[in-house]
Design a protein around this motif. Sequence first.
Motif, PDB file in Angstrom:
ATOM      1  N   THR A  40       0.863  -1.192  -0.063  1.00  0.00           N
ATOM      2  CA  THR A  40       0.058  -0.022  -0.009  1.00  0.00           C
ATOM      3  C   THR A  40       0.839   1.171   0.198  1.00  0.00           C
ATOM      4  O   THR A  40       2.190   1.402   0.402  1.00  0.00           O
ATOM      5  CB  THR A  40      -0.947  -0.085   1.228  1.00  0.00           C
ATOM      6  N   GLN A  41       0.435   2.325  -0.451  1.00  0.00           N
ATOM      7  CA  GLN A  41       1.239   3.575  -0.505  1.00  0.00           C
ATOM      8  C   GLN A  41       1.329   4.099   0.726  1.00  0.00           C
ATOM      9  O   GLN A  41       0.388   4.166   1.644  1.00  0.00           O
ATOM     10  CB  GLN A  41       0.304   4.694  -1.488  1.00  0.00           C
ATOM     11  N   ASP A  42       2.654   4.607   1.013  1.00  0.00           N
ATOM     12  CA  ASP A  42       2.691   5.156   2.456  1.00  0.00           C
ATOM     13  C   ASP A  42       2.544   6.620   2.427  1.00  0.00           C
ATOM     14  O   ASP A  42       3.016   7.399   1.395  1.00  0.00           O
ATOM     15  CB  ASP A  42       4.298   5.191   2.256  1.00  0.00           C
ATOM     16  N   LEU A  43       1.700   6.990   2.999  1.00  0.00           N
ATOM     17  CA  LEU A  43       1.037   8.238   3.203  1.00  0.00           C
ATOM     18  C   LEU A  43       1.826   9.285   3.980  1.00  0.00           C
ATOM     19  O   LEU A  43       1.413  10.387   4.359  1.00  0.00           O
ATOM     20  CB  LEU A  43      -0.367   8.161   3.655  1.00  0.00           C
ATOM     21  N   TYR A  44       2.788   8.627   4.616  1.00  0.00           N
ATOM     22  CA  TYR A  44       3.561   9.494   5.663  1.00  0.00           C
ATOM     23  C   TYR A  44       4.453  10.671   4.853  1.00  0.00           C
ATOM     24  O   TYR A  44       5.191  10.343   3.887  1.00  0.00           O
ATOM     25  CB  TYR A  44       4.594   8.764   6.443  1.00  0.00           C
ATOM     26  N   ASP A  45       4.179  12.043   5.094  1.00  0.00           N
ATOM     27  CA  ASP A  45       4.963  13.120   4.568  1.00  0.00           C
ATOM     28  C   ASP A  45       4.622  13.024   2.862  1.00  0.00           C
ATOM     29  O   ASP A  45       5.283  13.587   2.112  1.00  0.00           O
ATOM     30  CB  ASP A  45       6.312  13.150   4.621  1.00  0.00           C
ATOM     31  N   SER A  46       3.295  12.765   2.702  1.00  0.00           N
ATOM     32  CA  SER A  46       3.037  12.734   1.164  1.00  0.00           C
ATOM     33  C   SER A  46       2.050  13.886   0.668  1.00  0.00           C
ATOM     34  O   SER A  46       1.013  14.135   1.592  1.00  0.00           O
ATOM     35  CB  SER A  46       2.357  11.219   0.847  1.00  0.00           C
ATOM     36  N   PRO A  47       2.366  14.846  -0.129  1.00  0.00           N
ATOM     37  CA  PRO A  47       1.621  15.866  -0.021  1.00  0.00           C
ATOM     38  C   PRO A  47       0.460  15.694  -0.838  1.00  0.00           C
ATOM     39  O   PRO A  47      -0.702  16.426  -1.202  1.00  0.00           O
ATOM     40  CB  PRO A  47       2.581  16.784  -1.287  1.00  0.00           C
ATOM     41  N   VAL A  48       0.147  14.678  -1.494  1.00  0.00           N
ATOM     42  CA  VAL A  48      -0.990  14.056  -2.562  1.00  0.00           C
ATOM     43  C   VAL A  48      -1.620  13.124  -1.693  1.00  0.00           C
ATOM     44  O   VAL A  48      -1.154  12.031  -1.418  1.00  0.00           O
ATOM     45  CB  VAL A  48      -0.541  13.637  -3.809  1.00  0.00           C
ATOM     46  N   THR A  49      -2.971  13.410  -1.368  1.00  0.00           N
ATOM     47  CA  THR A  49      -3.587  12.493  -0.577  1.00  0.00           C
ATOM     48  C   THR A  49      -4.963  12.148  -1.287  1.00  0.00           C
ATOM     49  O   THR A  49      -5.958  11.426  -0.935  1.00  0.00           O
ATOM     50  CB  THR A  49      -3.848  13.009   0.706  1.00  0.00           C
ATOM     51  N   ALA A  50      -5.074  12.577  -2.413  1.00  0.00           N
ATOM     52  CA  ALA A  50      -6.429  12.485  -3.332  1.00  0.00           C
ATOM     53  C   ALA A  50      -6.412  11.303  -3.881  1.00  0.00           C
ATOM     54  O   ALA A  50      -7.645  10.738  -4.172  1.00  0.00           O
ATOM     55  CB  ALA A  50      -6.714  13.597  -4.306  1.00  0.00           C
ATOM     56  N   VAL A  51      -5.277  10.532  -4.090  1.00  0.00           N
ATOM     57  CA  VAL A  51      -5.273   9.314  -4.592  1.00  0.00           C
ATOM     58  C   VAL A  51      -4.422   8.149  -3.833  1.00  0.00           C
ATOM     59  O   VAL A  51      -3.461   8.679  -3.188  1.00  0.00           O
ATOM     60  CB  VAL A  51      -4.484   9.440  -6.136  1.00  0.00           C
ATOM     61  N   PHE A  52      -5.067   7.201  -3.584  1.00  0.00           N
ATOM     62  CA  PHE A  52      -4.460   6.252  -2.875  1.00  0.00           C
ATOM     63  C   PHE A  52      -4.029   4.843  -3.875  1.00  0.00           C
ATOM     64  O   PHE A  52      -4.994   4.259  -4.433  1.00  0.00           O
ATOM     65  CB  PHE A  52      -5.216   5.564  -1.539  1.00  0.00           C
ATOM     66  N   GLN A  53      -2.806   4.425  -3.459  1.00  0.00           N
ATOM     67  CA  GLN A  53      -2.475   3.316  -4.567  1.00  0.00           C
ATOM     68  C   GLN A  53      -2.108   2.088  -3.657  1.00  0.00           C
ATOM     69  O   GLN A  53      -1.536   2.030  -2.757  1.00  0.00           O
ATOM     70  CB  GLN A  53      -1.459   3.664  -5.514  1.00  0.00           C
ATOM     71  N   TYR A  54      -2.591   0.989  -4.238  1.00  0.00           N
ATOM     72  CA  TYR A  54      -2.195  -0.295  -3.593  1.00  0.00           C
ATOM     73  C   TYR A  54      -2.079  -1.152  -4.817  1.00  0.00           C
ATOM     74  O   TYR A  54      -2.568  -1.342  -5.857  1.00  0.00           O
ATOM     75  CB  TYR A  54      -3.028  -0.779  -2.587  1.00  0.00           C
TER      76      TYR A  54
END
Length: 261
Positions: free
Chosen positions: A32-46
């Motif tokens: 799964t996509q690591d969301l830590y310090d990610s500026p883009v949160t509109a899209v989640f990839q796995y």
Amino acid sequence: MSSTRCQVVGFLLSILGLAGCIVATEMDMWSTQDLYDSPVTAVFQYEGLWRSCVQQSSGFTECRPYLTILGLPAMLQAVRALMIVGIVLSVIGLLVAVFALKCIRIGNMDDSAKAKMTLTSGIMFIIAGLCAIAGVSVFANMLVTNFWMSTASMYTSMGGMVQTVQTRYTFGAALFVGWVAGGLTLIGGVLMCIACRGLAPEETNYKAVSYHASGHNVAYRPGGFKASTGFESNTRNKKIYDGGARTEDEGQSHPSKYDYV
């Protein structure tokens, strides 16, 4: 724990492990996509073993299967092979274990045959559990390597005043399901192997003792018996029991003329 109970518990754990391995193989969240310090949160990839998915903030999810086999990384193909081998061995071991259950009687199958079938299914479950654990661990190691490589390259780009956004992946839910399923299958196989010892019939050795009916001229003595010859008298040839007052070597006393005096 009795052998029958140990066999049933191992059988049930192996069923749960097989179900977990199938679910983990079919899941899409291996990474799964690591969301830590990610500026883009509109899209989640796995991503999974068979396809990659993109989930938007609106709730719409789009998945795309891998349309190539040779173009995939060798580690991913190895993980696929390990999971499939683990599932196939678990299914075969499950079929063998069903006929090996002591509570099920089929024809004239004896306990020794059931013990051998229980041992065979247990070995298959152990190998299947090891394959599942190895496949999940290989994929996890690949994720850790790619994660730290992406992190290093990202900080290098930031140090060179060129900031790039790179997608980093971390452990997905399927990895934990696969680890638990492999562990359950492995424990179930060990319990089946332990139950095999209790199901096998014990071999008892008895000392053979031969008994012969005593006849007119034959009796038993602890020290063995003495063979007679044709030159001895009939009285000396007769064998007497231990409780008698005379022995074998003593002849009977014959009355003489001095006994009547």
